[in-house]
Design an enzyme around this catalytic site. Structure first.
Site, PDB file in Angstrom:
ATOM      1  N   SER A   7      39.193  44.685  33.573  1.00 52.07           N
ATOM      2  CA  SER A   7      38.700  44.043  34.977  1.00 52.07           C
ATOM      3  C   SER A   7      37.896  44.937  35.723  1.00 52.07           C
ATOM      4  CB  SER A   7      40.028  43.753  35.667  1.00 52.07           C
ATOM      5  OG  SER A   7      39.732  43.629  37.150  1.00 52.07           O
ATOM      6  N   HIS A  30      36.432  40.736  32.550  1.00 54.07           N
ATOM      7  CA  HIS A  30      37.232  39.775  33.519  1.00 54.07           C
ATOM      8  C   HIS A  30      36.685  40.227  35.036  1.00 54.07           C
ATOM      9  CE1 HIS A  30      40.957  37.933  34.887  1.00 54.07           C
ATOM     10  NE2 HIS A  30      40.977  39.030  35.949  1.00 54.07           N
ATOM     11  N   ASP A  32      37.106  39.463  39.147  1.00 54.71           N
ATOM     12  CA  ASP A  32      38.039  38.926  40.009  1.00 54.71           C
ATOM     13  C   ASP A  32      37.320  38.920  41.378  1.00 54.71           C
ATOM     14  OD1 ASP A  32      40.377  39.415  38.949  1.00 54.71           O
ATOM     15  OD2 ASP A  32      40.207  41.426  38.523  1.00 54.71           O
ATOM     16  N   MET A  34      37.745  37.425  45.047  1.00 52.44           N
ATOM     17  CA  MET A  34      38.675  37.305  45.829  1.00 52.44           C
ATOM     18  C   MET A  34      38.032  37.019  47.392  1.00 52.44           C
ATOM     19  SD  MET A  34      41.206  40.218  45.275  1.00 52.44           S
ATOM     20  CE  MET A  34      41.620  40.827  43.504  1.00 52.44           C
ATOM     21  N   HIS A  63      37.948  34.901  37.283  1.00 49.17           N
ATOM     22  CA  HIS A  63      39.212  34.839  38.009  1.00 49.17           C
ATOM     23  C   HIS A  63      38.790  34.432  39.470  1.00 49.17           C
ATOM     24  CE1 HIS A  63      43.413  36.335  38.938  1.00 49.17           C
ATOM     25  NE2 HIS A  63      43.325  35.170  39.268  1.00 49.17           N
ATOM     26  N   MET A  65      40.390  33.943  42.878  1.00 54.03           N
ATOM     27  CA  MET A  65      41.322  34.009  43.662  1.00 54.03           C
ATOM     28  C   MET A  65      41.048  33.501  45.123  1.00 54.03           C
ATOM     29  SD  MET A  65      42.914  37.399  42.201  1.00 54.03           S
ATOM     30  CE  MET A  65      41.335  37.852  41.410  1.00 54.03           C
ATOM     31  N   MET A 136      49.926  35.466  35.937  1.00 52.77           N
ATOM     32  CA  MET A 136      49.749  36.630  36.841  1.00 52.77           C
ATOM     33  C   MET A 136      50.962  37.313  36.585  1.00 52.77           C
ATOM     34  SD  MET A 136      46.754  36.881  38.015  1.00 52.77           S
ATOM     35  CE  MET A 136      47.195  38.311  38.875  1.00 52.77           C
ATOM     36  N   PHE A 142      45.332  42.960  44.392  1.00 48.83           N
ATOM     37  CA  PHE A 142      45.059  44.304  44.192  1.00 48.83           C
ATOM     38  C   PHE A 142      45.187  44.644  42.664  1.00 48.83           C
ATOM     39  CE2 PHE A 142      46.278  43.646  48.548  1.00 48.83           C
ATOM     40  CZ  PHE A 142      44.979  44.037  49.112  1.00 48.83           C
ATOM     41  N   ASP A 174      47.599  39.259  33.450  1.00 42.80           N
ATOM     42  CA  ASP A 174      46.710  39.969  34.341  1.00 42.80           C
ATOM     43  C   ASP A 174      47.786  40.565  35.333  1.00 42.80           C
ATOM     44  OD1 ASP A 174      44.742  40.854  35.873  1.00 42.80           O
ATOM     45  OD2 ASP A 174      44.073  38.900  36.528  1.00 42.80           O
ATOM     46  N   GLY A 176      49.086  44.994  35.904  1.00 40.43           N
ATOM     47  CA  GLY A 176      50.015  46.167  35.161  1.00 40.43           C
ATOM     48  C   GLY A 176      49.923  46.127  33.907  1.00 40.43           C
ATOM     49  N   GLY A 196      42.929  46.470  34.179  1.00 41.37           N
ATOM     50  CA  GLY A 196      41.713  47.286  35.168  1.00 41.37           C
ATOM     51  C   GLY A 196      42.004  48.685  35.046  1.00 41.37           C
TER      52      GLY A 196
HETATM   53  C1  DX5 Z   1      44.386  41.563  40.515  1.00 44.86           C
HETATM   54  C2  DX5 Z   1      43.478  41.104  39.883  1.00 44.86           C
HETATM   55  C3  DX5 Z   1      43.608  42.001  38.491  1.00 44.86           C
HETATM   56  C4  DX5 Z   1      43.420  43.563  38.573  1.00 44.86           C
HETATM   57  C5  DX5 Z   1      44.313  43.802  37.464  1.00 44.86           C
HETATM   58  O1  DX5 Z   1      44.890  40.710  41.493  1.00 44.86           O
HETATM   59  O2  DX5 Z   1      43.519  39.840  39.313  1.00 44.86           O
HETATM   60  O3  DX5 Z   1      42.471  41.275  37.442  1.00 44.86           O
HETATM   61  O4  DX5 Z   1      42.110  43.998  38.394  1.00 44.86           O
HETATM   62  O5  DX5 Z   1      44.335  45.331  37.515  1.00 44.86           O
HETATM   63  P1  DX5 Z   1      45.550  46.251  36.777  1.00 44.86           P
HETATM   64  O6  DX5 Z   1      45.116  46.059  35.240  1.00 44.86           O
HETATM   65  O7  DX5 Z   1      45.061  47.581  37.530  1.00 44.86           O
HETATM   66  O8  DX5 Z   1      46.842  45.844  37.147  1.00 44.86           O
HETATM   67 ZN    ZN Z   2      42.301  39.080  37.599  1.00 41.46          ZN
END
Ligand code: DX5
Ligand code: ZN
Length: 216
Positions: A7, A30, A32, A34, A63, A65, A136, A142, A174, A176, A196
């Site tokens: 990510s 990936h 993101d 938002m 992705h 959001m 998710m 975040f 996606d 953690g 990420g």
């Molecule tokens: C969160 C995003 C993820 C995020 C994952 O809303 O959709 O893609 O970047 O980040 P990590 O891998 O650090 O949890």
């Molecule tokens: Zn994502």
């Protein structure tokens, strides 16, 4: 085969091209998006996806959001996305179906995403036509949050539905994902792992990507 999708939310946006090249041994990139409404954060928009498309041939896993994603799917498809994930919570079912149709018309792969609160069965109305389901494993918004172990059961349930109705469909997770949590989600049935902080926070990025993929 397990696929890794770094990510770029954890990349250095001033050096985005460099940071994209750093993850070129991965499978998907990936992205993101938002909107500050569906989630309490604002990140990347259509022009940035256009610029990313010009600097990499990696598969762009975008992705979304954002609220009412049907408004933007064509724009992100034209910007160069290879696959779009829209959230099932982001609009009424008829408009989700409409967004998936637009994706098909634009020739991009189709995915739906589930917040942790959403039932795995919410994918059922669309399951036949999907290329991927995104589960998710944190609340979207975040990077760098703690993995929600309770989502392992959701992953298992989605995998069971896919085995029954659409075995070719991918299952992405996606949030953690790190060396400790990757084996758990793989065991539960995920085959595409977004990461990420575990990728961009690593000293040796290609080694981190290989470690997440696991032995094969
Ligand atoms: C969160 C995003 C993820 C995020 C994952 O809303 O959709 O893609 O970047 O980040 P990590 O891998 O650090 O949890
Ligand atoms: Zn994502």
């Amino acid at each position: 085969m397990i696929k890794i999708a770094p990510s770029i939310l954890s990349a250095d946006f001033v050096n985005l091209e460099r940071d994209i090249q750093m993850v070129s041994s991965a499978d998907y990139l990936h992205v993101d998006v938002m909107d500050g409404a569906f989630v309490p954060n604002i990140t990347i928009g259509v022009p940035v996806v256009q610029s990313i498309r010009k600097c990499t041939s990696m598969f762009l896993d975008v992705h979304l959001m954002i609220d009412k994603p049907v408004r933007y799917v064509e724009a992100f498809a034209k910007a160069g996305a290879d696959m779009l994930s829209i959230h099932l919570e982001a609009d009424h079912p008829t408009r989700i179906a409409e967004a998936l149709k637009v994706m098909g018309d634009c020739g991009v792969k189709k995915a739906v995403a589930l917040r942790p609160i959403t039932s795995p069965r919410a994918v059922l109305p669309y399951i036949d036509e999907l290329d991927m389901v995104l589960v998710m494993t944190v609340e979207p918004g975040f990077g760098g949050q703690a993995f929600m172990e309770s989502q392992l059961d959701t992953i298992r349930q989605v995998r069971a539905l896919l085995e029954r109705y659409n075995p070719a469909c991918e299952l992405e997770v996606d949030g953690g994902i790190a060396p400790k949590t990757a084996p758990l989600v793989i065991e539960a049935g995920a085959n595409v792992l977004v990461a990420g902080s575990a990728v961009y926070g690593a000293k040796d990025i290609p080694a981190a990507i290989a470690a997440l993929r696991g032995p094969e």
